[in-house]
Motif scaffolding. Sequence first.
Motif, PDB file in Angstrom:
ATOM      1  N   LEU A 319     -29.471 -23.217  23.855  1.00 42.52           N
ATOM      2  CA  LEU A 319     -28.519 -22.514  24.599  1.00 42.52           C
ATOM      3  C   LEU A 319     -27.864 -22.984  25.001  1.00 42.52           C
ATOM      4  O   LEU A 319     -26.355 -23.107  25.287  1.00 42.52           O
ATOM      5  CB  LEU A 319     -29.089 -21.101  25.445  1.00 42.52           C
ATOM      6  CG  LEU A 319     -28.863 -20.527  26.910  1.00 42.52           C
ATOM      7  CD1 LEU A 319     -27.536 -20.043  26.037  1.00 42.52           C
ATOM      8  CD2 LEU A 319     -29.378 -20.308  27.469  1.00 42.52           C
ATOM      9  N   ALA A 320     -28.431 -24.145  25.939  1.00 38.99           N
ATOM     10  CA  ALA A 320     -28.033 -24.991  26.649  1.00 38.99           C
ATOM     11  C   ALA A 320     -26.492 -26.002  25.889  1.00 38.99           C
ATOM     12  O   ALA A 320     -24.961 -26.342  26.614  1.00 38.99           O
ATOM     13  CB  ALA A 320     -28.539 -26.240  27.417  1.00 38.99           C
ATOM     14  N   ARG A 321     -26.971 -26.033  24.848  1.00 36.88           N
ATOM     15  CA  ARG A 321     -26.008 -26.713  23.688  1.00 36.88           C
ATOM     16  C   ARG A 321     -24.236 -25.811  23.777  1.00 36.88           C
ATOM     17  O   ARG A 321     -23.398 -26.573  23.924  1.00 36.88           O
ATOM     18  CB  ARG A 321     -26.407 -27.382  22.984  1.00 36.88           C
ATOM     19  CG  ARG A 321     -27.429 -28.511  22.834  1.00 36.88           C
ATOM     20  CD  ARG A 321     -27.393 -29.439  21.776  1.00 36.88           C
ATOM     21  NE  ARG A 321     -28.459 -30.712  22.443  1.00 36.88           N
ATOM     22  CZ  ARG A 321     -28.328 -31.622  21.623  1.00 36.88           C
ATOM     23  NH1 ARG A 321     -27.872 -31.709  20.028  1.00 36.88           N
ATOM     24  NH2 ARG A 321     -28.772 -33.353  21.259  1.00 36.88           N
ATOM     25  N   ARG A 322     -24.850 -24.576  23.381  1.00 42.52           N
ATOM     26  CA  ARG A 322     -23.808 -24.081  23.263  1.00 42.52           C
ATOM     27  C   ARG A 322     -22.683 -23.616  24.471  1.00 42.52           C
ATOM     28  O   ARG A 322     -21.935 -23.981  24.303  1.00 42.52           O
ATOM     29  CB  ARG A 322     -24.733 -22.106  23.242  1.00 42.52           C
ATOM     30  CG  ARG A 322     -25.319 -21.922  22.116  1.00 42.52           C
ATOM     31  CD  ARG A 322     -23.656 -21.600  20.211  1.00 42.52           C
ATOM     32  NE  ARG A 322     -23.215 -20.024  20.838  1.00 42.52           N
ATOM     33  CZ  ARG A 322     -23.674 -19.694  20.426  1.00 42.52           C
ATOM     34  NH1 ARG A 322     -24.605 -19.274  19.449  1.00 42.52           N
ATOM     35  NH2 ARG A 322     -22.552 -18.270  20.615  1.00 42.52           N
ATOM     36  N   VAL A 323     -23.512 -23.477  25.625  1.00 46.46           N
ATOM     37  CA  VAL A 323     -22.479 -23.615  26.707  1.00 46.46           C
ATOM     38  C   VAL A 323     -21.839 -25.108  27.078  1.00 46.46           C
ATOM     39  O   VAL A 323     -20.801 -25.016  27.677  1.00 46.46           O
ATOM     40  CB  VAL A 323     -23.270 -23.749  27.899  1.00 46.46           C
ATOM     41  CG1 VAL A 323     -22.147 -23.857  29.241  1.00 46.46           C
ATOM     42  CG2 VAL A 323     -23.873 -22.174  28.166  1.00 46.46           C
ATOM     43  N   VAL A 324     -22.626 -26.430  27.018  1.00 43.80           N
ATOM     44  CA  VAL A 324     -21.971 -27.673  26.940  1.00 43.80           C
ATOM     45  C   VAL A 324     -21.093 -28.182  26.230  1.00 43.80           C
ATOM     46  O   VAL A 324     -20.086 -28.304  26.309  1.00 43.80           O
ATOM     47  CB  VAL A 324     -23.066 -28.335  26.715  1.00 43.80           C
ATOM     48  CG1 VAL A 324     -22.626 -29.972  26.394  1.00 43.80           C
ATOM     49  CG2 VAL A 324     -24.199 -28.030  28.129  1.00 43.80           C
ATOM     50  N   GLU A 325     -21.513 -27.240  24.601  1.00 40.18           N
ATOM     51  CA  GLU A 325     -19.949 -27.571  23.416  1.00 40.18           C
ATOM     52  C   GLU A 325     -18.567 -27.510  24.394  1.00 40.18           C
ATOM     53  O   GLU A 325     -17.432 -27.635  24.433  1.00 40.18           O
ATOM     54  CB  GLU A 325     -20.615 -27.103  21.973  1.00 40.18           C
ATOM     55  CG  GLU A 325     -19.135 -27.005  21.150  1.00 40.18           C
ATOM     56  CD  GLU A 325     -19.809 -26.736  20.365  1.00 40.18           C
ATOM     57  OE1 GLU A 325     -19.605 -26.326  18.974  1.00 40.18           O
ATOM     58  OE2 GLU A 325     -20.927 -26.236  19.909  1.00 40.18           O
ATOM     59  N   HIS A 326     -18.759 -26.361  25.000  1.00 44.24           N
ATOM     60  CA  HIS A 326     -17.677 -24.872  25.576  1.00 44.24           C
ATOM     61  C   HIS A 326     -16.872 -26.197  26.705  1.00 44.24           C
ATOM     62  O   HIS A 326     -15.835 -26.116  26.020  1.00 44.24           O
ATOM     63  CB  HIS A 326     -17.910 -23.305  25.736  1.00 44.24           C
ATOM     64  CG  HIS A 326     -17.092 -22.684  27.163  1.00 44.24           C
ATOM     65  ND1 HIS A 326     -16.170 -21.995  26.327  1.00 44.24           N
ATOM     66  CD2 HIS A 326     -16.845 -22.548  28.440  1.00 44.24           C
ATOM     67  CE1 HIS A 326     -15.206 -21.441  26.436  1.00 44.24           C
ATOM     68  NE2 HIS A 326     -15.429 -22.477  27.976  1.00 44.24           N
ATOM     69  N   LEU A 327     -17.107 -26.468  27.125  1.00 43.93           N
ATOM     70  CA  LEU A 327     -17.220 -27.084  28.835  1.00 43.93           C
ATOM     71  C   LEU A 327     -16.731 -28.292  27.557  1.00 43.93           C
ATOM     72  O   LEU A 327     -15.738 -28.715  28.312  1.00 43.93           O
ATOM     73  CB  LEU A 327     -18.649 -27.195  29.389  1.00 43.93           C
ATOM     74  CG  LEU A 327     -19.130 -26.368  30.329  1.00 43.93           C
ATOM     75  CD1 LEU A 327     -20.337 -26.618  30.820  1.00 43.93           C
ATOM     76  CD2 LEU A 327     -18.311 -25.293  31.003  1.00 43.93           C
ATOM     77  N   ALA A 328     -17.548 -28.757  27.113  1.00 43.13           N
ATOM     78  CA  ALA A 328     -16.667 -30.473  26.365  1.00 43.13           C
ATOM     79  C   ALA A 328     -15.745 -29.718  25.604  1.00 43.13           C
ATOM     80  O   ALA A 328     -14.413 -30.703  25.877  1.00 43.13           O
ATOM     81  CB  ALA A 328     -17.860 -31.043  25.457  1.00 43.13           C
ATOM     82  N   HIS A 329     -15.172 -28.936  24.765  1.00 48.74           N
ATOM     83  CA  HIS A 329     -14.042 -28.401  24.282  1.00 48.74           C
ATOM     84  C   HIS A 329     -12.614 -27.956  25.130  1.00 48.74           C
ATOM     85  O   HIS A 329     -11.609 -28.283  24.928  1.00 48.74           O
ATOM     86  CB  HIS A 329     -14.316 -27.016  23.276  1.00 48.74           C
ATOM     87  CG  HIS A 329     -15.082 -27.640  22.088  1.00 48.74           C
ATOM     88  ND1 HIS A 329     -15.377 -26.726  21.061  1.00 48.74           N
ATOM     89  CD2 HIS A 329     -15.576 -28.400  21.611  1.00 48.74           C
ATOM     90  CE1 HIS A 329     -16.336 -27.956  19.822  1.00 48.74           C
ATOM     91  NE2 HIS A 329     -16.441 -28.954  20.675  1.00 48.74           N
ATOM     92  N   THR A 330     -13.228 -27.766  26.458  1.00 51.60           N
ATOM     93  CA  THR A 330     -12.556 -27.304  27.331  1.00 51.60           C
ATOM     94  C   THR A 330     -11.765 -28.592  27.712  1.00 51.60           C
ATOM     95  O   THR A 330     -10.572 -29.003  27.960  1.00 51.60           O
ATOM     96  CB  THR A 330     -12.962 -26.396  28.790  1.00 51.60           C
ATOM     97  OG1 THR A 330     -13.015 -25.155  27.863  1.00 51.60           O
ATOM     98  CG2 THR A 330     -11.599 -25.704  29.137  1.00 51.60           C
ATOM     99  N   PHE A 331     -12.113 -29.226  28.402  1.00 50.33           N
ATOM    100  CA  PHE A 331     -12.134 -30.957  28.592  1.00 50.33           C
ATOM    101  C   PHE A 331     -11.203 -31.407  27.988  1.00 50.33           C
ATOM    102  O   PHE A 331     -10.887 -32.329  28.500  1.00 50.33           O
ATOM    103  CB  PHE A 331     -13.586 -31.653  29.366  1.00 50.33           C
ATOM    104  CG  PHE A 331     -13.789 -31.685  30.432  1.00 50.33           C
ATOM    105  CD1 PHE A 331     -12.714 -32.285  31.205  1.00 50.33           C
ATOM    106  CD2 PHE A 331     -14.823 -31.056  31.646  1.00 50.33           C
ATOM    107  CE1 PHE A 331     -13.283 -32.251  32.517  1.00 50.33           C
ATOM    108  CE2 PHE A 331     -15.007 -31.259  33.210  1.00 50.33           C
ATOM    109  CZ  PHE A 331     -14.116 -31.866  33.372  1.00 50.33           C
ATOM    110  N   ALA A 332     -11.223 -31.269  26.796  1.00 45.14           N
ATOM    111  CA  ALA A 332     -10.806 -32.392  25.815  1.00 45.14           C
ATOM    112  C   ALA A 332      -9.245 -31.735  25.865  1.00 45.14           C
ATOM    113  O   ALA A 332      -8.741 -32.028  25.535  1.00 45.14           O
ATOM    114  CB  ALA A 332     -12.066 -32.089  24.316  1.00 45.14           C
ATOM    115  N   VAL A 333      -9.375 -30.175  25.537  1.00 44.54           N
ATOM    116  CA  VAL A 333      -7.968 -29.455  25.368  1.00 44.54           C
ATOM    117  C   VAL A 333      -6.989 -29.872  26.835  1.00 44.54           C
ATOM    118  O   VAL A 333      -6.227 -31.315  26.621  1.00 44.54           O
ATOM    119  CB  VAL A 333      -8.029 -28.104  25.310  1.00 44.54           C
ATOM    120  CG1 VAL A 333      -6.863 -27.719  26.468  1.00 44.54           C
ATOM    121  CG2 VAL A 333      -8.533 -27.575  23.852  1.00 44.54           C
TER     122      VAL A 333
END
Length: 419
Positions: A319-333
């Motif tokens: 669950l944590a990784r699902r959210v962290v992946e979303h945050l990481a992709h948002t920062f990447a943009v």
Amino acid sequence: MQYAATSTPACPADLKYSNRIQVIQQFFDGGTYSANDISAAIGLSRQTIMKSIQFFLRTGLLVSAGKGGSTCVGGKRPELFTLSPHKYFLCITMWPQDIRLYLYTIGSHLVDQIVLNTSLPEDIKEGIDRIGKLAQQLLAEHQVPAENLCAVSVSTAGTVDYSTGRLKYSSQSPSWGTDVPLADYLRPYFRPDIKIFVENAAKMTARPFLLEPELKDKRVMVIFGCWGLSSCLIENGQILGGKNSLIGEIGHMVIAPDDPEPCGCGSKGCLERLVSVERARSLLQKEGEKFPESTLLRRGREHITLQQLFEASENCDILARRVVEHLAHTFAVAIRNICLVFDPDTIVFQGDYAYADTFFDVQMKKKLREFQYFPSDNPFDILYDRRPLDHMNAVGSLTALIRQFFDDPTLYQDPAAKA
């Protein structure tokens, strides 16, 4: 702590002014030195050094610190000098949940501090009155006369007009309004001619990186993540601001225009809201039913911090990784877009995102590699600086005042030249 030399003030083209500037800069680290020590460091004769030291003894910036040890062949013990322990800087922090006051000598020694973990009042004048009285209390406790306080700094959320010391606007304190004369509001608590330097919090906490020799000639973006999201862009040892002081306000980049959550800046879809701890908690709630085994669900959702989220991700919580992946992709943009106009050599995360785990780093870099204009190897260094923000803010505030104060050309002029 080593401090970068100030820029050369606009003094008359006279060699003695240049000598005085070089000499006083050697004392910025708060050390104690003899004329011979300074001569060896900057290559001027001992006689020339002593003329400058005597000038600063008369003005009160330097004081005698006694005698040094004898040389290996004996002889007269050298006289030592240091920056006056009776002249001070006051650094004020006005953050949404944090009020701090640091009293330093101009030689960078911390004398005392006041720390209040409390919200700022919605009425700016009420807040200033509280801070002003705390400042007067601190100065009175240490018997600091008004003329011995050399300069004051203020670290605050929002954009700043550096020429006037006004806070243009803070989305963290919208009730304060716009074009708030912070310096003018504070001045009555000090002497009328006191120098008051008002600075954005993200830029203040990034100032210690001006002291890092390995970053001296690089483009650096320092990302500040705490109660808000902002950044500081540094190029050739200078902090970039822009006409409206908006350079670095990356938290208000619109990344998802269709996002329904309003931002304090007046827009929707701002990066600051998309990567906030509140958004992370919302995503955890939304996805939580699919992952009942998650350790994060054992905590009250409203109390989960970003640091706890990253710790769970590092421990492979799905669950944590699902959210962290979303945050990481948002920062990447956001970082991809920033690179199109700034192209940094180094990106540094401070605050909450300094605790990002390996999974966040990998996912962000993976997303960034989709941009074909980036080179196949790392387009820039990404660092995660976990030094406490309050420490970085204190060092940054002191660094700012050292530069501001010692860049004043009148410090190096004879009394007749000032008249």
